[in-house]
Design a protein around this motif. Structure first.
Motif, mmCIF file in Angstrom:
data_model
loop_
_atom_site.group_PDB
_atom_site.id
_atom_site.type_symbol
_atom_site.label_atom_id
_atom_site.label_comp_id
_atom_site.label_asym_id
_atom_site.label_seq_id
_atom_site.Cartn_x
_atom_site.Cartn_y
_atom_site.Cartn_z
ATOM 1 N N PRO C 197 0.787 -1.244 0.000
ATOM 2 C CA PRO C 197 0.000 0.000 0.000
ATOM 3 C C PRO C 197 0.819 1.294 0.000
ATOM 4 N N GLU C 221 0.393 0.798 -10.883
ATOM 5 C CA GLU C 221 -0.911 0.792 -10.227
ATOM 6 C C GLU C 221 -1.966 0.563 -11.285
ATOM 7 N N VAL C 222 -2.984 -0.207 -10.941
ATOM 8 C CA VAL C 222 -4.129 -0.396 -11.826
ATOM 9 C C VAL C 222 -5.297 0.420 -11.265
ATOM 10 N N LEU C 223 -5.813 1.324 -12.069
ATOM 11 C CA LEU C 223 -6.958 2.144 -11.650
ATOM 12 C C LEU C 223 -8.165 1.751 -12.478
ATOM 13 N N MET C 240 -14.642 6.975 -6.983
ATOM 14 C CA MET C 240 -13.987 5.724 -7.359
ATOM 15 C C MET C 240 -12.982 5.300 -6.294
ATOM 16 N N VAL C 241 -12.624 4.033 -6.340
ATOM 17 C CA VAL C 241 -11.519 3.549 -5.525
ATOM 18 C C VAL C 241 -10.248 4.172 -6.087
ATOM 19 N N ALA C 242 -9.522 4.907 -5.245
ATOM 20 C CA ALA C 242 -8.356 5.648 -5.727
ATOM 21 C C ALA C 242 -7.065 4.853 -5.536
ATOM 22 N N HIS C 243 -7.072 3.908 -4.621
ATOM 23 C CA HIS C 243 -5.828 3.193 -4.341
ATOM 24 C C HIS C 243 -6.126 1.879 -3.646
ATOM 25 N N PHE C 246 0.329 -0.654 -4.709
ATOM 26 C CA PHE C 246 1.306 -0.637 -5.792
ATOM 27 C C PHE C 246 1.658 -2.086 -6.111
#
Lengths: 275, 275, 275, 275
Positions: C197, C221-223, C240-243, C246
């Motif tokens: 993270p 990172e996949v967004l 949205m889910v931001a994180h 990694f």
């Protein structure tokens, strides 16, 4: 437009030039020569042609355009970051703002633009050549009366000459080494800002800000995504700028005692952002 | 700070309140009552306590903070979008700017802030209640002298009363219905802007802009990603605002004839963005 | 569908339940009870009603759905990350894959799904309760024959029992402490992966990977950005889910000597990504 | 590695080549010739040198690498999208999957990889040259036994020969013209997927999906952000791929009657995503 105006000439494929219009002057491009005498007297938004017959539009440049075209020796701040910095730090008419370092003067210009005639930007730069370029860039925009240039580096011992300024921005690779100086120069509750490319630098800056009683720390990134302006085929462009820097903002506050610490306030940070 | 100042009080978990400080006044929160007499005379950045002993910081609000806390009836523009709009449209000291509709007045406020004492914002709104709220919001920020309010809707036939303005922003669900009016009100080469939530609306606006000889069309989105300000655990926050709106910018230009069309200029759009 | 099938029941507002269909069984929801005898014999994609008359669709769950609904004690990996991990690490039929720690078993399940009947996933977990949950989750998906569970922690001294595995994933807070073990367990040129993270953890892992001769290091990172599926009002969802984390990938390679270092290869990393 | 293996040779600056290793064979690069006899017998992950002395690593390619290096005539799907498609559509061992069009075969390859020896991919392509290339690409990966190629276009009248397939993917510019065919070919509750570059196409597809009783429609984008793998200077790379396409997923369901419509289910879409 008139003799002496700063104009943006935009040719085919959005190739853009910022020029000072002067009688008898001209712009040489690989699409031909544009004569300024063909421009003088025409309204903004007109189209002229080069001697090769290629069309050029003559536009009044916006701040964003001017900043993008600034002659530079260094990485400059992008309009997407500058716009957010000005809003977030409340830079406006009549304020006194400190900056180090000047660099090519892009943020200096934007701040000078925002503080108006009654405000002032004081900017420190250690490299003479760089300051010279920034001076030239800022004079070109007609903002030189609002800017005070200082040619000097910050050291661990020697900080800023000023006190009580409204806002202070550090555009340096090692802002964490000068946070005690930032604290002395800013008025209480003033606005501190910085931009840094790497996560490691941000971590070090966060430690320094905590050490010198800065609170309300925000770290963020501004991402700008362009779209193809096609009504029947509307979609994002294929590639984008993925990173310019992390923006860091904070405010110097008065702590009554250390037990009742800033961390009580900090812990709510994320929630606040979310709402 | 002094009697009459606008202040931001920030309590635990970053809970924030914008208040006008008045002798004898107070702010009631679920963490206790903050008495303004405890605040008057202290420096910005000080900490005071509510009658329940909870700490509150007293800060001078930045424009971004003021805009976020604005009382509203409608979706308001976010600082991330406003900052970019101001830069991109070159809004600065002394300009005359048109807006429709006023809404809760967030962009109106920001524009009024940016044009300074010598500039002016003229803003149209069809709903009386909404205009009343916007008036109140703008007066609270002390910007009412820079804003002219008009209570009237735009129709297909009736557009703006003004001509030759520097910049014009349409914050309406159907800006495509008023592009001919925007063309008439803007000076040649001036700055047009709009914000729209859906792709379908953007497509319609792009068609209208093309029809009325606007060029240099840019469509983009500003995304803001916050990070947890933890030096030892630096990382993006878990969730973020994913969409507020698409920003559309364009400039009215003079075309000599229709064969030699705007499309020649448009085709280079993406490349320009990429460089 | 038949007695014994795993089914996804989706009710109003996309509320979703993964259940094993059994004769005489039922699902209790706050929108009423769904009786499995009403489902058995019907085709997938049918709609049934609860005893309160509310509609539920009966769907064959995809891997992504199963993973999202997994009972869990811990943060689980998201499908967006899992899909990219499987592709990037080449996880496919017949492979032998190592994992530590098992957690709730979401990545374990996905890897077991991908290696097929002829492959194998060996997964280490130090906490008995956690392993028990993962076992239950994986059995429920019918993938238990492909998974070998080990109840044991990794220590600085004691690593994996295996050697020559095709791929190895560390889903631990301190993967940097076990990179020498990962090196011993992986075949040369095999696939190493991890998820972390914070930026600080990534920095430490990058140092460890360099120290133990891993090359071709990728960090990404996949967004995932969802859109409202409205044909006339197409736009991104508001939040949205931001994180999540990694992702770090690397390959153990043979270096002939230390002067001719991995860094020669690394320096091209970004360019490669760009093309 | 052995004679006949498919290998990835990676040179300076991450320049990568996928080759079939054969006795006496060689790879010519502008950094020199790599002789395959120098490679045969060495372990994966070894380093060899070209005749000019430049180092090359020999790696076993992952699916992601193979797909990126695929010879192509057309835009191919990116691994970031393929990984998510496979997870979201539940593509796994033993399934029967339909695809149109084949294109250069990148998604075909990935699906063939995922369905294993007991599964099957049936793929339609109208252009002979394109199918030929795809055949070659898929054979090269040794996946030809799992793929059935059909050389034929879809028309309004003539759809797929198959019925009851588990999953169906349309990689065509006008998928909205074939949704009735997709409905006939898919089993109830099966998985439909598509990818489209523009918002306008997505709007049209959403209308068609609604018309033919597809439910659980998801539209999303996968964004991949790379970071520089530098432990002391960890940061995102400067530029990234901003758009490949919008992914659209849906499931064919049975509606009892039209009053009790799909829209009741759809309205919860966003909320579901958010939680």
């Amino acid at each position: 437009m008139n003799d002496g105006d700063l104009a943006q000439l935009v040719g085919l494929r959005h190739k853009s030039f910022i020029v000072r219009i002067k009688q008898g002057g001209e712009l040489q491009t690989h699409r031909g020569i544009v004569r300024f005498d063909d421009i003088i007297g025409k309204p903004w938004g007109s189209r002229v042609r080069s001697h090769l017959g290629n069309p050029f539009y003559v536009l009044q440049p916006a701040l964003g355009d001017l900043l993008k075209e600034l002659p530079r020796n260094t990485q400059i701040l992008y309009p997407k970051d500058i716009g957010f910095i000005l809003i977030q730090m409340g830079i406006g008419e009549g304020q006194v703002v400190l900056e180090a370092g000047t660099g090519s003067g892009s943020l200096t210009s934007a701040m000078a633009f925002a503080v108006g005639n009654s405000g002032k930007v004081i900017t420190y730069e250690a490299r003479e050549e760089m300051q010279k370029l920034a001076r030239k860039n800022i004079s070109r925009l007609g903002l030189e009366d609002r800017v005070e240039f200082k040619l000097r580096e910050l050291t661990a011992e020697q900080g800023f000459d000023e006190e009580g300024v409204d806002a202070l921005f550090l555009d340096l690779p090692n802002p964490y080494d000068y946070i005690h100086h930032a604290r002395s120069a800013l008025k209480l509750g003033g606005f501190f800002g910085s931009i840094l490319p790497t996560a490691n630098q941000v971590s070090r800056l966060l430690l320094a800000l905590r050490q010198f009683d800065f609170a309300f720390v925000d770290v963020c990134e501004v991402l700008l995504r362009y779209y193809k302006p096609e009504p029947e085929r509307f979609r994002p462009v294929d590639r984008m700028v993925a990173h310019t820097g992390f923006l860091i903002f904070a405010r110097p506050v008065l702590l009554e005692n250390t037990n009742d610490s800033i961390d009580d306030l900090e812990e709510g940070g994320e929630e606040d952002i979310e709402d």
